[in-house]
Design a protein around this motif. Structure first.
Motif, PDB file in Angstrom:
ATOM      1  N   THR A  73      31.041  43.133  36.872  1.00  0.00           N
ATOM      2  CA  THR A  73      31.337  44.519  37.231  1.00  0.00           C
ATOM      3  C   THR A  73      32.802  44.622  37.671  1.00  0.00           C
ATOM      4  O   THR A  73      33.526  43.618  37.740  1.00  0.00           O
ATOM      5  N   THR A  74      33.191  45.815  38.012  1.00  0.00           N
ATOM      6  CA  THR A  74      34.578  46.019  38.424  1.00  0.00           C
ATOM      7  C   THR A  74      34.862  45.375  39.794  1.00  0.00           C
ATOM      8  O   THR A  74      36.013  45.244  40.168  1.00  0.00           O
ATOM      9  N   ASP A  75      33.800  44.997  40.510  1.00  0.00           N
ATOM     10  CA  ASP A  75      34.033  44.260  41.766  1.00  0.00           C
ATOM     11  C   ASP A  75      34.648  42.893  41.463  1.00  0.00           C
ATOM     12  O   ASP A  75      35.511  42.402  42.197  1.00  0.00           O
TER      13      ASP A  75
ATOM     14  N   GLY B 251      38.194  46.954  33.805  1.00  0.00           N
ATOM     15  CA  GLY B 251      37.680  45.798  34.544  1.00  0.00           C
ATOM     16  C   GLY B 251      38.450  44.531  34.259  1.00  0.00           C
ATOM     17  O   GLY B 251      39.683  44.511  34.275  1.00  0.00           O
ATOM     18  N   THR B 252      37.684  43.477  33.981  1.00  0.00           N
ATOM     19  CA  THR B 252      38.312  42.186  33.658  1.00  0.00           C
ATOM     20  C   THR B 252      38.586  42.084  32.162  1.00  0.00           C
ATOM     21  O   THR B 252      39.246  41.146  31.717  1.00  0.00           O
ATOM     22  N   GLY B 253      37.997  43.011  31.392  1.00  0.00           N
ATOM     23  CA  GLY B 253      38.096  42.919  29.931  1.00  0.00           C
ATOM     24  C   GLY B 253      36.953  42.100  29.335  1.00  0.00           C
ATOM     25  O   GLY B 253      36.844  41.975  28.120  1.00  0.00           O
ATOM     26  N   SER B 254      36.112  41.542  30.197  1.00  0.00           N
ATOM     27  CA  SER B 254      34.984  40.727  29.718  1.00  0.00           C
ATOM     28  C   SER B 254      33.657  41.303  30.213  1.00  0.00           C
ATOM     29  O   SER B 254      33.577  41.785  31.344  1.00  0.00           O
ATOM     30  N   PRO B 255      32.614  41.211  29.373  1.00  0.00           N
ATOM     31  CA  PRO B 255      31.310  41.774  29.751  1.00  0.00           C
ATOM     32  C   PRO B 255      30.553  40.915  30.764  1.00  0.00           C
ATOM     33  O   PRO B 255      30.978  39.808  31.078  1.00  0.00           O
TER      34      PRO B 255
ATOM     35  N   ALA C 231      27.007  47.180  25.633  1.00  0.00           N
ATOM     36  CA  ALA C 231      26.857  48.161  26.717  1.00  0.00           C
ATOM     37  C   ALA C 231      27.896  47.925  27.810  1.00  0.00           C
ATOM     38  O   ALA C 231      28.450  48.881  28.372  1.00  0.00           O
ATOM     39  N   HIS C 232      28.184  46.667  28.094  1.00  0.00           N
ATOM     40  CA  HIS C 232      29.197  46.379  29.106  1.00  0.00           C
ATOM     41  C   HIS C 232      30.589  46.831  28.640  1.00  0.00           C
ATOM     42  O   HIS C 232      31.381  47.338  29.436  1.00  0.00           O
ATOM     43  N   TYR C 233      30.865  46.654  27.360  1.00  0.00           N
ATOM     44  CA  TYR C 233      32.148  47.150  26.853  1.00  0.00           C
ATOM     45  C   TYR C 233      32.220  48.673  27.001  1.00  0.00           C
ATOM     46  O   TYR C 233      33.266  49.231  27.334  1.00  0.00           O
TER      47      TYR C 233
END
Ligand code: UDP
Length: 237
Positions: free
Chosen positions: A139-141, A132-136, A71-73
């Motif tokens: 968040t984008t923060d 984002g960071t590319g990792s789950p 889901a994070h991806y």
């Protein structure tokens, strides 16, 4: 030295009023503010959220059918859609841009490579940092804090739909107090939910100021980028 800032914009800024998804009139409204902000000669990196489309955490109750990481991806992919929309909006207004993704997607955008990102900034291009960071599980923060540090940004600007950091949720508590200035320690110890605590800690460690402000007020993006005192500043004393 030319000022370099990283501007984090929540995905909801790109959605139709009160709705979800992407509305190009909302995107253009933000893009116009970004273009005005560039007039001051600043170098600008944008990190876009994806919450207008999908946040990984919303799937946690269905965890038996989808792994939370999956889901994070999906959430990271949502940020790429937002980035592409923002890129075209900015280019239609005459801004030079590059989308760079933390997850490789040749044919869609270039991969995020720190030194290449710096070069784009030096050439006056707005870089839109997606996925984002590319990792789950973050968040984008977190991505915004991470990229701010890597790119030596002078400040991390977090554009939200409220006027800054409050003592409690201003959308639920009419007595919520708006802060003008906070230390990282105060944010962490009072559990003020502005960003992932990990992102705040990283900024504290490297003394990177964070300004939280309302993107819905016309001219605020321009002011924040120019270093004016809008919203709440989080920094050491
Ligand atoms: N995400 C992630 N890793 C990252 C950045 C984002 O897994 O480095 C996922 C996460 O599920 C997040 C979603 O992408 O909820 C969309 O980003 P975010 O919630 O930060 O968007 P915003 O609320 O700013 O619109």
């Amino acid at each position: 030295m030319v000022r370099r800032v990283l501007l984090k914009i929540s995905g909801e800024a790109l959605a139709p009023q009160g709705g979800r998804g992407i509305a190009m009139d909302s995107v253009v409204k933000i893009a116009e503010q970004v273009r005005s902000a560039l007039a001051g000669g600043v170098q600008l990196a944008l990190v876009l959220g994806g919450g207008n489309i999908l946040r990984g955490a919303q799937f946690t109750s269905q965890a038996t059918h989808i792994h939370e990481a999956t889901a994070h991806y999906m959430g990271m992919l949502a940020t790429v859609m937002n980035a592409l929309a923002m890129q075209d909006a900015l280019e239609s207004l005459g801004c030079s841009t590059r989308v760079m993704t933390a997850i490789r997607m040749d044919g869609v955008a270039e991969p995020y490579i720190r030194r290449r990102a710096q070069r784009h900034l030096e050439k006056g291009r707005v870089i839109i940092l997606a996925a984002g960071t590319g990792s789950p599980f973050v968040t984008t923060d977190t991505a915004a804090a991470q990229r701010s540090l890597e790119l030596d940004a002078d400040v991390l600007l977090k554009a939200t739909r409220v006027d800054g950091v409050y003592s409690s949720d201003p959308e639920k508590d009419a007595g919520a107090l708006l802060y003008n200035h906070l230390t990282y320690d105060e944010v962490l110890s009072q559990h003020l939910r502005i960003m992932d605590p990990g992102a705040i800690t990283k900024c504290m460690e490297y003394d990177l100021p964070i300004r939280v402000f309302n993107y819905r007020v016309d001219g605020n993006i321009e002011k924040a980028v120019a270093g004016e005192d809008v919203g709440t500043l989080i920094a050491n004393k």
